[in-house]
Scaffold this motif. Structure first.
Motif: not given
Length: 184
Positions: A8-9, A84-85, A102-107
């Motif tokens: 969901h995140s 939140s990936f 970790g949390n909340n990362c963007n690729l």
């Protein structure tokens, strides 16, 4: 967080970038790869009884290969990824099986996070929270990418990156102390 809370995140992160439910679930290859990874990781971490573990891991491994061939995104079940990936673009993403993100990362597309180095320096990266890794970048070796770091496009990172730092180039060098805040 439970597996469904993690999914969901991830979904909420895709919604943040403007996707609709239909668009995200049925047409976004990055979300397919993350969804498959979350289920495979749950089996990898939680199912210990060998007969069930073997069957589920086998089925999920086949599903991972289908996703990998379809999307060009390889995320092994043993990788550790926080909530939140987000994978912003189609294809060319490969993560080593021992990577920690970790949390909340963007690729972005064509990112490799893998093993490199010799002797004591041989290993895989640990990537902190709120990190953005731009297109065509390689992050390799026993290094730490600190919280809020930004790795610019077409970079080769083989040494630690400080918090809230932007690096760029081959080899990557510090170009700014602005970090990823505007990109995440």
């Amino acid at each position: 967080m439970t597996t469904w809370q993690l999914i969901h995140s991830d979904y909420k992160k895709y919604r943040k970038y403007g996707g609709s439910f239909i668009g995200i679930v049925f047409f976004t290859q990055g979300f397919w790869a993350i969804f498959q990874y979350r289920l495979a990781n749950a089996v990898y971490r939680k199912i210990k009884w060998q007969p069930f573990r073997l069957v589920f891991k086998g089925l999920l491994f086949l599903w991972q290969k289908v996703i990998e061939l379809t999307t060009g995104i390889s995320i092994p079940a043993s990788v550790q990824i926080g909530h939140s990936f987000y994978i912003g673009h189609f294809g060319g993403i490969f993560l080593n099986q021992d990577v920690i993100i970790g949390n909340n990362c963007n690729l972005s597309q064509n990112v490799t996070v893998g093993v490199s180095g010799l002797g004591e320096k041989r290993g895989v990266p640990i990537i902190g929270d709120n990190v953005y890794i731009a297109a065509n970048s390689i992050v390799a070796g026993k290094i730490f990418i600190a919280d809020g770091a930004l790795i610019g496009a077409c970079s080769l990172v083989t040494s630690d990156v400080a918090p809230q730092t932007t690096v760029l180039g081959v080899p990557a060098q510090v170009i700014s102390q602005n970090g990823s805040k505007e990109y995440i």
